[in-house]
Design a protein around this motif. Structure first.
Motif, short mmCIF file in Angstrom:
data_model
loop_
_atom_site.label_atom_id
_atom_site.label_comp_id
_atom_site.label_asym_id
_atom_site.label_seq_id
_atom_site.Cartn_x
_atom_site.Cartn_y
_atom_site.Cartn_z
N ILE A 15 0.84 -1.21 0.00
CA ILE A 15 0.00 0.00 0.00
C ILE A 15 0.87 1.25 0.00
CG2 ILE A 15 -1.64 1.32 1.40
CD1 ILE A 15 -2.80 -1.40 2.30
N GLY A 16 1.93 1.24 0.77
CA GLY A 16 2.86 2.38 0.80
C GLY A 16 3.52 2.62 -0.55
N VAL A 17 3.87 1.55 -1.24
CA VAL A 17 4.50 1.69 -2.57
C VAL A 17 3.51 2.31 -3.55
CG1 VAL A 17 5.37 0.37 -4.53
CG2 VAL A 17 6.18 -0.15 -2.24
N PHE A 18 2.26 1.84 -3.54
CA PHE A 18 1.26 2.39 -4.45
C PHE A 18 0.97 3.86 -4.16
CE2 PHE A 18 -0.14 -2.06 -5.32
CZ PHE A 18 0.12 -2.03 -6.68
N ILE A 19 0.85 4.21 -2.89
CA ILE A 19 0.59 5.60 -2.52
C ILE A 19 1.78 6.48 -2.94
CG2 ILE A 19 0.35 7.17 -0.56
CD1 ILE A 19 -1.34 5.01 0.79
N GLY A 20 2.97 6.01 -2.71
CA GLY A 20 4.15 6.76 -3.12
C GLY A 20 4.22 6.95 -4.62
N PHE A 21 3.88 5.91 -5.37
CA PHE A 21 3.87 6.01 -6.83
C PHE A 21 2.88 7.07 -7.31
CE2 PHE A 21 1.75 4.70 -10.77
CZ PHE A 21 2.81 4.86 -11.66
N PHE A 22 1.66 7.03 -6.76
CA PHE A 22 0.65 7.99 -7.21
C PHE A 22 0.99 9.41 -6.78
CE2 PHE A 22 -2.05 4.13 -7.49
CZ PHE A 22 -2.27 4.20 -8.86
N LEU A 23 1.52 9.58 -5.59
CA LEU A 23 1.91 10.92 -5.16
C LEU A 23 3.04 11.48 -6.01
CD1 LEU A 23 1.72 10.67 -1.27
CD2 LEU A 23 0.16 11.86 -2.81
N THR A 24 3.99 10.64 -6.36
CA THR A 24 5.10 11.07 -7.21
C THR A 24 4.61 11.40 -8.61
OG1 THR A 24 6.57 9.65 -5.95
CG2 THR A 24 7.38 10.42 -8.05
N THR A 25 3.63 10.67 -9.09
CA THR A 25 3.10 10.90 -10.42
C THR A 25 2.25 12.17 -10.48
OG1 THR A 25 3.05 8.52 -10.77
CG2 THR A 25 1.77 9.85 -12.29
N ILE A 26 1.48 12.44 -9.44
CA ILE A 26 0.54 13.56 -9.44
C ILE A 26 1.21 14.87 -9.04
CG2 ILE A 26 -1.56 14.39 -8.32
CD1 ILE A 26 -2.51 11.52 -8.18
N LYS A 27 2.33 14.84 -8.37
CA LYS A 27 2.97 16.05 -7.85
C LYS A 27 3.24 17.10 -8.93
CE LYS A 27 6.70 17.51 -4.84
NZ LYS A 27 7.84 17.09 -4.03
N PRO A 28 3.70 16.75 -10.13
CA PRO A 28 3.91 17.79 -11.15
C PRO A 28 2.63 18.52 -11.54
CG PRO A 28 5.07 15.80 -11.77
CD PRO A 28 4.24 15.47 -10.58
N PHE A 29 1.47 17.87 -11.45
CA PHE A 29 0.22 18.54 -11.78
C PHE A 29 -0.12 19.63 -10.76
CE2 PHE A 29 -0.46 14.40 -13.93
CZ PHE A 29 -0.55 14.89 -15.22
N PHE A 30 0.22 19.41 -9.50
CA PHE A 30 -0.02 20.43 -8.50
C PHE A 30 0.88 21.64 -8.72
CE2 PHE A 30 -1.64 16.75 -5.99
CZ PHE A 30 -2.95 17.20 -5.88
N LYS A 31 2.07 21.43 -9.24
CA LYS A 31 2.94 22.55 -9.56
C LYS A 31 2.36 23.37 -10.71
CE LYS A 31 7.28 20.60 -7.93
NZ LYS A 31 8.63 20.16 -8.29
N LEU A 32 1.70 22.69 -11.67
CA LEU A 32 1.07 23.40 -12.77
C LEU A 32 -0.11 24.25 -12.30
CD1 LEU A 32 1.01 20.74 -15.64
CD2 LEU A 32 2.37 22.81 -15.54
N LEU A 33 -0.79 23.82 -11.24
CA LEU A 33 -1.95 24.56 -10.74
C LEU A 33 -1.57 25.91 -10.14
CD1 LEU A 33 -4.09 21.76 -9.09
CD2 LEU A 33 -4.68 23.12 -11.08
N LYS A 34 -0.34 26.08 -9.73
CA LYS A 34 0.08 27.33 -9.11
C LYS A 34 0.12 28.47 -10.13
CE LYS A 34 2.72 25.17 -5.44
NZ LYS A 34 4.03 24.96 -4.84
#
Length: 65
Positions: free
Chosen positions: A16-35
């Motif tokens: 579960i930790g690996v999957f959560i880490g994967f998705f957070l790492t994948t989605i993080k650039p999108f949050f930078k675009l929202l700024k």
């Protein structure tokens, strides 16, 4: 023998930790675009393009018309 069962109990949490880490790492650039207000339009375009590409690939692979 007790240590083996402790390790087996920890394995699902690790997965579960690996999957959560994967998705957070994948989605993080999108949050930078929202700024940036000018780049907010890119997110729907990227998501739409991704879904269309996956849809077309699956349609062609499965020979669905």
């Amino acid at each position: 023998m007790n240590n083996i069962w402790k390790n087996i109990k920890k394995f699902p949490l690790f997965i579960i930790g690996v999957f959560i880490g994967f998705f957070l790492t994948t989605i993080k650039p999108f949050f930078k675009l929202l700024k940036n207000k000018k780049k907010k339009i890119l997110i729907p375009i990227i998501i739409t393009t991704t879904f269309l590409v996956i849809y077309n690939i699956l349609r062609l692979m499965l020979a669905i018309q």
